[in-house]
Design an enzyme around this catalytic site. Structure first.
Site, mmCIF file in Angstrom:
data_model
loop_
_atom_site.group_PDB
_atom_site.id
_atom_site.type_symbol
_atom_site.label_atom_id
_atom_site.label_comp_id
_atom_site.label_asym_id
_atom_site.label_seq_id
_atom_site.Cartn_x
_atom_site.Cartn_y
_atom_site.Cartn_z
ATOM 1 C CG HIS D 117 0.291 -1.612 4.610
ATOM 2 N ND1 HIS D 117 0.489 -0.524 3.784
ATOM 3 C CD2 HIS D 117 0.382 -2.706 3.808
ATOM 4 C CE1 HIS D 117 0.700 -0.947 2.552
ATOM 5 N NE2 HIS D 117 0.638 -2.260 2.532
ATOM 6 C CG HIS D 119 -3.231 -2.634 -0.274
ATOM 7 N ND1 HIS D 119 -3.127 -3.853 -0.896
ATOM 8 C CD2 HIS D 119 -2.073 -2.461 0.415
ATOM 9 C CE1 HIS D 119 -1.961 -4.413 -0.587
ATOM 10 N NE2 HIS D 119 -1.301 -3.594 0.209
ATOM 11 C CD GLU D 141 -11.627 21.420 12.311
ATOM 12 O OE1 GLU D 141 -11.249 22.528 11.877
ATOM 13 O OE2 GLU D 141 -11.703 21.151 13.524
ATOM 14 C CG HIS D 197 2.046 -0.797 -1.928
ATOM 15 N ND1 HIS D 197 3.207 -1.507 -1.741
ATOM 16 C CD2 HIS D 197 1.189 -1.269 -0.990
ATOM 17 C CE1 HIS D 197 3.049 -2.375 -0.755
ATOM 18 N NE2 HIS D 197 1.842 -2.256 -0.293
#
Lengths: 239, 239, 239, 239
Positions: D117, D119, D141, D197
């Site tokens: 994850h 940001h 590509e 987010h």
């Protein structure tokens, strides 16, 4: 001066998390981020009644622990140009950071444990694109990394972020009163922007001050990108 | 050549702040900043009557202390294409930096102790967006990190910064005279921009040359951003 | 396969400048520059009749010397999908770089000693903003860091730089013929751009290939900035 | 709790590729990329029936192996606010990553071995410029570095990339259901963007998750540049 010289023990520690070791390490990291180039910017750490402060006008990425000043806290009359009381001065011919009275604002008004000053271009660009007295942004996840007033509870994603902007002065010390005024007028703000200059950010300790500076710098950067792309940074439906 | 070979002691030192150690370290750092990629740019350091200069046309982030040239200062007739006198030449088949006569300008005209040349894109973009003979910006905190003429007193926040821009030439050495002319015409300038090429910045010593290069590069960068965003870089109320 | 396994000596050396040590080091550096993220890009080095090539589809910043392939040069019929002859294959289940036939173009057509392939966004943006078959820029100092055809004499500041752009194909190997065609049509070009993909750059040895890639990447980057700022990149008065 | 304390062996290993060593190393690297500043973002690694997860709300570039949580997989009812079962908790007063239920989506719905994850501002800018429920780009590509559904076969250059965008919620855990819905609706997507987010990206193992995150981040970045330059990111002739 022998008392001060004997005070070298205050900055000598094998603990990498000792403030005299942390300040040089963090300044090297801030240099990589472009926050403290050209001798600008810096960080201070307060541990209880002792404040550790870097020297003024030096290359921030080359500070050594022995260059660190230690001041007692509190001390009377921390006005910009008052003589200050020291627990330890470096042997080298150095002067304490010109930010000292501004750092003091964060201790006196917010009981902060650390305060960071950067010349980040994202902060400066924000002060040029937000021409009024306050920078605002809402609906960004990174807002959640900022605390109310810098030392309180974490903001929610639904809170709009407000950071006051004060006008720059020729001498850094002379920002003390307008910074204090802005902190009183915006009690929820975690930092103060200085137009055409940079930002001051504080927190309960160095980790909080650092991560909040990262969050604010991220928000300044993305807000500038959004503004230049014509995307509103403040949504009306803010709670 | 045995005298020159014996002169290796001039570049061998365990002191990290010896010029022969500093030049490689600083060039690695400048490479990270994008100032000296593709063999471009460099730094020289003068300590009294000795000048330490990096080689020409090499990867600046891979210089070794043994690659450093040492020249006596002053020496007669430092014209672009004159044979130069050396105290030490590297054993490898290297040529001294093509910037040598331009570095010499900083010694002869400003008594500088160090001079830095970068190909920073911020500098080049500034020379493309400021199409006249001078780059100007005012009301930026980082102006305070620059000294009058590069070696004098620090500028104030209320001083407008002026950096002359000269036109590029096919051979770097041939910039010597126009750089000197610009330094004479703009005695307060801490550097000289070269259109479509980069910038020369000097200072009393390597720390000052480096921190002033950082300040000027920061100012070129933010000025370019401001210009592209339609924000004036020079305010009328400059003192 | 025991011959190939015994061939491990070809990639084991304490010399940091041995190709099997250089390729991992340079790939780490290229990763920092954003040239080879996501397993893309790479570098090969030819020393006489031996070609050292990194594996395909691996994290380029985590290559080890033992991952390197060694191929004899020349070898017959280096067409895209021909079986290749190896002097050494890694023990791990790896495949040689998909760029192999393209690297071969630089050896066969230009006698190059090294070829670099990047996915730099500056290169890709250049192929999007220069919609025709060639990228051009003039009057930039960094042009002087590029050699005619990649392996000849250095360009002059007064030479306009031309880099052909070929169209991408689904399989990297299938670029071989169009890259060769472009190299023949533009014999002075030091590299070939691939639209929406990246760039191939070669040189007489790894230093030259690397510094020319740095110069070209710098020129792509500043050309994109200039184009977006409305500044012409090609001046009429080019000699 | 003695079982959990004895479980320290789960995070102590001299192997640099052990998940408890990899997570801190990768988080330091992600910090340099600007993906996990201000305590945001992170990575989890699943090895068979064990999931290794970093703590929540800490400086991601300063994680130690002893800070890592280990959870058994599968476990019942991985709803956002359910108490979780642990094989090992750090001795320090830490809480597992708030991303835990979202990471679980990648295990349950795609059998992923790792989920990242970030940001990244490129991801966030993409969600601001693509205002609908999906981000798309074709003919790049780097699309070839992404796998169908994150864990399947590699995409072709002729495949258009689609990444769904879900709306942010005040609590990260509450994204679980909308992320799962998006993964079901877009079974070929290798990640899910979260508006204002960041992004979640997964793969069969940590290498694949990491290289796919690099490819997607590259594609978000270049798509944003293209959109701002007026260049279409989706060509009609996509197969």
């Amino acid at each position: 001066m022998s008392n001060l010289e004997n005070a070298d023990a205050l900055v000598i520690s094998s603990d990498p998390l000792h403030p005299a070791n942390l300040i040089p390490e963090l300044c090297r990291s801030f240099y990589q981020l472009g926050w403290v180039t050209g001798t600008g910017g810096g960080i201070c750490i307060r541990v209880g009644d002792k404040v550790f402060i870097a020297p003024s006008g030096v290359q921030k990425e080359r500070i050594e622990p022995t260059h660190i000043f230690v001041l007692p806290y509190p001390q009377a009359a921390p006005s910009p140009h008052t003589d200050r009381v020291f627990l330890r001065r470096p042997a080298k011919n150095l002067k304490e950071s010109a930010c000292t009275p501004l750092f003091w604002n964060s201790f006196d008004l917010r009981k902060a444990g650390s305060c960071i000053h950067t010349h980040s271009q994202h902060a400066v660009m924000a002060t040029l694109l937000w021409t009024g007295p306050v920078f605002t942004i809402s609906h960004q996840e990174m807002i959640k990394g900022v605390r109310v007033g810098g030392t309180g509870a974490a903001l929610s994603y639904l809170d709009a972020l407000e950071i006051p902007i004060i006008e720059n002065t020729p001498n850094e010390e002379d920002l003390k009163d307008s910074m204090a005024d802005a902190m009183i007028k915006y009690p929820n703000a975690a930092g103060v922007l200085v137009r055409r200059h940079g930002v001051y950010v504080w927190g309960n300790d160095w980790e909080k001050a650092k991560t909040q500076t990262e969050c604010l710098d991220y928000l300044f950067e993305i807000a500038v990108k959004m503004k230049l792309a014509g995307i509103p940074t403040l949504l009306n439906e803010v709670n």
